[in-house]
Scaffold this motif. Structure first.
Motif, mmCIF file in Angstrom:
data_model
loop_
_atom_site.group_PDB
_atom_site.id
_atom_site.type_symbol
_atom_site.label_atom_id
_atom_site.label_comp_id
_atom_site.label_asym_id
_atom_site.label_seq_id
_atom_site.Cartn_x
_atom_site.Cartn_y
_atom_site.Cartn_z
ATOM 1 N N THR A 50 7.642 44.255 1.962
ATOM 2 C CA THR A 50 9.014 44.741 2.050
ATOM 3 C C THR A 50 9.671 44.157 3.297
ATOM 4 O O THR A 50 9.166 44.339 4.393
ATOM 5 C CB THR A 50 9.049 46.284 2.114
ATOM 6 O OG1 THR A 50 8.401 46.806 0.951
ATOM 7 C CG2 THR A 50 10.467 46.794 2.170
ATOM 8 N N GLY A 51 10.767 43.448 3.084
ATOM 9 C CA GLY A 51 11.532 42.890 4.195
ATOM 10 C C GLY A 51 12.692 43.805 4.542
ATOM 11 O O GLY A 51 13.366 44.312 3.646
ATOM 12 N N GLU A 52 12.912 44.022 5.828
ATOM 13 C CA GLU A 52 13.993 44.903 6.271
ATOM 14 C C GLU A 52 14.827 44.203 7.340
ATOM 15 O O GLU A 52 14.291 43.608 8.260
ATOM 16 C CB GLU A 52 13.430 46.194 6.861
ATOM 17 C CG GLU A 52 12.656 47.031 5.887
ATOM 18 C CD GLU A 52 12.064 48.282 6.508
ATOM 19 O OE1 GLU A 52 12.512 48.690 7.599
ATOM 20 O OE2 GLU A 52 11.144 48.839 5.906
ATOM 21 N N VAL A 53 16.143 44.310 7.188
ATOM 22 C CA VAL A 53 17.084 43.845 8.204
ATOM 23 C C VAL A 53 18.340 44.702 8.091
ATOM 24 O O VAL A 53 18.856 44.919 6.994
ATOM 25 C CB VAL A 53 17.408 42.340 8.062
ATOM 26 C CG1 VAL A 53 18.054 42.017 6.750
ATOM 27 C CG2 VAL A 53 18.253 41.848 9.213
ATOM 28 N N GLU A 60 22.960 39.910 3.651
ATOM 29 C CA GLU A 60 21.880 40.733 4.193
ATOM 30 C C GLU A 60 20.807 41.004 3.134
ATOM 31 O O GLU A 60 19.623 41.040 3.454
ATOM 32 C CB GLU A 60 22.438 42.029 4.757
ATOM 33 C CG GLU A 60 23.204 41.798 6.046
ATOM 34 C CD GLU A 60 23.837 43.054 6.606
ATOM 35 O OE1 GLU A 60 23.919 44.069 5.879
ATOM 36 O OE2 GLU A 60 24.248 43.025 7.776
ATOM 37 N N LEU A 61 21.207 41.172 1.878
ATOM 38 C CA LEU A 61 20.220 41.346 0.807
ATOM 39 C C LEU A 61 19.358 40.091 0.663
ATOM 40 O O LEU A 61 18.135 40.183 0.490
ATOM 41 C CB LEU A 61 20.909 41.671 -0.518
ATOM 42 C CG LEU A 61 21.388 43.100 -0.697
ATOM 43 C CD1 LEU A 61 22.266 43.215 -1.935
ATOM 44 C CD2 LEU A 61 20.217 44.055 -0.786
ATOM 45 N N SER A 91 16.634 46.788 2.687
ATOM 46 C CA SER A 91 15.278 46.317 2.418
ATOM 47 C C SER A 91 15.180 45.785 0.991
ATOM 48 O O SER A 91 15.883 46.225 0.089
ATOM 49 C CB SER A 91 14.269 47.445 2.634
ATOM 50 O OG SER A 91 14.485 48.488 1.713
ATOM 51 N N ARG A 92 14.294 44.813 0.832
ATOM 52 C CA ARG A 92 13.958 44.243 -0.474
ATOM 53 C C ARG A 92 12.450 44.104 -0.513
ATOM 54 O O ARG A 92 11.802 43.876 0.502
ATOM 55 C CB ARG A 92 14.578 42.850 -0.649
ATOM 56 C CG ARG A 92 16.076 42.782 -0.610
ATOM 57 C CD ARG A 92 16.796 43.003 -1.922
ATOM 58 N NE ARG A 92 16.403 42.191 -3.037
ATOM 59 C CZ ARG A 92 17.004 41.086 -3.431
ATOM 60 N NH1 ARG A 92 18.025 40.616 -2.762
ATOM 61 N NH2 ARG A 92 16.597 40.452 -4.505
#
Length: 161
Positions: free
Chosen positions: A144-147, A47-48, A151-152
């Motif tokens: 910023t990507g979120e799932v 997920e990261l 988030s990263r």
């Protein structure tokens, strides 16, 4: 009578079996705990990585869109002041990108692990007051990507010449 009880070895096999079962149970519990921990760490790492690639994709998509705007503005202006005014815009102009947040969801990303990923992208000017240079040339793109609540963030600095 006391010596007969000590020399009597009946039931020792049962004690040995019980001790062996105890040791095997402890080893089995440790193995199951380690395996489940490794699975959990692997899922979090996946997920990261997904969040990182979503952030990277959001930044890339935004940069392509910005590059297209830059080329259109470049072809329609004659000097640097007109170029930056047209590209960045004033606060009352709808073309202003600085400080505005773009959010990409369904248009870029399919469902990931049962949830909708998103990329949140923001463009800001780099503070160059100490450098005595034209601050309109230096920018920071933050994506910023979120799932699944992970988030990263990817930060890219770039210069417009």
């Amino acid at each position: 009578m006391g010596k007969k009880i000590i020399k009597n070895e009946s039931g020792m096999a049962m004690v040995a079996v019980m001790m062996s079962l105890l040791v095997l149970s402890i080893l089995g519990t440790a193995a199951v705990t380690m395996a489940s921990s490794n699975v959990k760490v692997g899922l979090e790492e996946r997920e990261l990585q997904a969040a990182y690639y979503i952030a990277e994709a959001g930044a890339t998509y935004y940069m392509e869109d910005l590059r297209n705007d830059i080329m259109v503005v470049h072809g329609s202006t004659n000097n640097a002041d007109d170029f930056f005014d047209a590209l960045v815009g004033k606060e009352e102009q709808p073309g202003d990108r600085l400080g505005k947040i773009e959010e990409y969801k369904e248009e870029l990303f399919e469902l990931e692990y049962g949830s909708q990923p998103k990329a949140v992208v923001k463009l800001t000017q780099l503070n160059t007051d100490q450098l005595n240079t034209d601050k309109r040339r230096y920018y920071i793109l933050e994506s910023t990507g979120e799932v699944d609540n992970i988030s990263r963030t990817v930060i890219k600095k770039f210069t417009l010449d």
